[in-house]
Design a protein around this motif. Structure first.
Motif, short mmCIF file in Angstrom:
data_model
loop_
_atom_site.label_atom_id
_atom_site.label_comp_id
_atom_site.label_asym_id
_atom_site.label_seq_id
_atom_site.Cartn_x
_atom_site.Cartn_y
_atom_site.Cartn_z
N TYR A 148 94.44 69.59 51.69
CA TYR A 148 94.06 68.59 52.68
C TYR A 148 95.26 68.30 53.59
O TYR A 148 96.42 68.36 53.16
CB TYR A 148 93.59 67.30 51.99
CG TYR A 148 92.43 67.55 51.06
CD1 TYR A 148 91.13 67.56 51.53
CD2 TYR A 148 92.67 67.83 49.71
CE1 TYR A 148 90.07 67.82 50.67
CE2 TYR A 148 91.62 68.09 48.85
CZ TYR A 148 90.31 68.09 49.34
OH TYR A 148 89.27 68.36 48.50
N ASN A 153 96.29 66.68 57.94
CA ASN A 153 95.95 65.81 59.07
C ASN A 153 96.28 66.51 60.38
O ASN A 153 97.23 67.29 60.47
CB ASN A 153 96.73 64.49 59.00
CG ASN A 153 96.39 63.69 57.77
OD1 ASN A 153 96.99 63.86 56.72
ND2 ASN A 153 95.40 62.80 57.90
N ASP A 192 97.82 67.11 63.84
CA ASP A 192 99.14 66.74 64.39
C ASP A 192 99.22 67.26 65.82
O ASP A 192 99.58 68.42 66.04
CB ASP A 192 100.24 67.35 63.52
CG ASP A 192 101.62 66.80 63.86
OD1 ASP A 192 101.68 65.88 64.69
OD2 ASP A 192 102.62 67.30 63.32
N VAL A 231 97.71 71.39 62.41
CA VAL A 231 97.37 70.61 61.23
C VAL A 231 98.57 70.66 60.29
O VAL A 231 99.09 71.74 59.98
CB VAL A 231 96.12 71.16 60.53
CG1 VAL A 231 95.93 70.49 59.17
CG2 VAL A 231 94.89 70.94 61.40
N THR A 253 86.40 69.04 59.34
CA THR A 253 86.70 67.61 59.50
C THR A 253 85.48 66.80 59.08
O THR A 253 84.35 67.31 59.06
CB THR A 253 87.07 67.29 60.96
OG1 THR A 253 85.90 67.46 61.78
CG2 THR A 253 88.18 68.19 61.48
N SER A 311 101.06 59.51 52.34
CA SER A 311 99.76 59.56 53.02
C SER A 311 98.75 60.43 52.29
O SER A 311 97.55 60.30 52.53
CB SER A 311 99.94 60.07 54.45
OG SER A 311 100.51 61.37 54.43
N GLY A 363 95.89 62.60 63.85
CA GLY A 363 95.82 61.97 62.54
C GLY A 363 94.53 62.20 61.79
O GLY A 363 94.41 61.77 60.63
N PRO A 398 91.81 63.45 59.30
CA PRO A 398 91.93 64.22 58.06
C PRO A 398 91.18 65.54 58.15
O PRO A 398 90.09 65.61 58.74
CB PRO A 398 91.31 63.30 57.00
CG PRO A 398 90.43 62.37 57.76
CD PRO A 398 91.05 62.19 59.10
#
Length: 325
Positions: A35, A37, A39, A241, A263, A288, A316, A318
């Protein structure tokens, strides 16, 4: 007999627990899902020169392309500086060319003529002095008149020396130090001209890459200094990511590996990406993404370049990542 049956069942149960425990552990170690996020990089845009804002062409949320004009400064003061710098270069270039070429032959001949005139004036002054000296001896003139004639002779001698020195300098040309100074002054003037041209160009602020305007910090009429922030731009390409890979799964995500991404907001739609960077240094799981079981786990940070990101991707967000193996 019942005791034997109970013993067999117990052994079988222990074996089953051991088998399924090993299977679960083995399956977790080989689970290819991680996993991360989204960026997205941001760029801060500012004028490199100062001035008064004359035009603002975009606002927050505007989608811009590389090279699009975002804002302009009033160019009049900058153009005035450019014209002044251009004229200064022209004047110094003309003088520099003259110094390198030396004096014209006409100027040299004129200097020689001045020497001849000064020589003639000195000869005449010498004659006048000799005449007045003899008259003083005969008491036919005054000492005051003799002193005036002697002073005129001295002045004529000095003027001859000055004319001779000027003629000699013109024949030799300019000194090396004078030419070097002229070269330096011209180089400085050209550098000032280049800066003036750059300032005129910098009065137009353009987008350096494709993106979306996040914030706008200037208005028409605002006086800005060099480096004053005008816009914040969210870059649409590339979309990255950032994820963290446990050591047992590191072999599935080498640099260049292809992955699929999902996503939560795209209803199972799959995207594709490529691992572009794998950190050579292990680190503790970031706050996080950590869970209770992972607080002391060491992971490796990776960066994935998303090949087919669309407008749904946000900073940001996920992301679920699976190895393409």
């Amino acid at each position: 007999m019942n005791k034997k049956l109970i013993g067999v069942v117990a052994v079988a149960g222990i074996a089953a627990v051991g088998y399924f425990g090993f299977f679960a552990k083995h399956n977790t170690a080989n689970d290819a899902t991680i996993y991360g996020n989204v960026d997205i990089r941001e760029a801060t845009l500012a004028f490199r020169t100062g001035g008064r804002v004359a035009e603002v062409k975009v606002d927050e949320g505007t989608i811009v392309k590389k090279g699009d004009v975002l804002a302009r400064l009033d160019p009049e003061p900058l153009n005035n500086n450019l014209q002044s710098a251009t004229a200064n270069v022209a004047a110094l270039a003309a003088r520099n060319a003259m110094m390198h070429q030396g004096f014209r032959q006409e100027d040299i001949e004129q200097a020689k003529a001045k020497v001849q005139a000064a020589e003639a004036a000195l000869v005449n002054a010498e004659k006048q002095l000799a005449r007045q000296t003899s008259l003083v001896t005969e008491q036919a003139t005054t000492q005051h008149l003799l002193d005036d004639v002697r002073s005129a002779r001295d002045q004529a001698s000095a003027q001859l020396k000055a004319a001779q020195q000027q003629a000699l300098e013109m024949q030799r040309g300019y000194r090396k130090e004078e030419i070097a100074e002229s070269d330096a002054l011209l180089a400085q003037a050209r550098a000032n001209l280049a800066n003036a041209q750059l300032a005129v160009s910098d009065a137009v602020l353009v987008a350096a890459s494709d993106g979306i305007v996040l914030t706008r910090a200037i208005e028409v009429g605002t006086m800005v200094q060099s480096g004053t922030v005008a816009f914040n731009l969210s870059l649409t390409k590339p979309v990255w990511v950032r994820a963290y890979v446990p050591e047992p799964q590191l072999g599935r995500y080498p640099a260049g590996a292809h992955v699929t991404l999902e996503t939560d907001s795209t209803s199972g739609k799959q995207y594709h990406g490529t691992v572009g960077f794998v950190s050579p240094t292990a680190e503790f799981t970031p706050k996080s993404v950590e869970t209770t079981d992972l607080r002391t786990s060491l992971v490796y940070r990776i960066r994935i370049v998303v090949d087919d990101a669309d407008a749904q991707w946000r900073q940001g967000m996920p992301v679920t990542i699976r190895s393409a193996k």
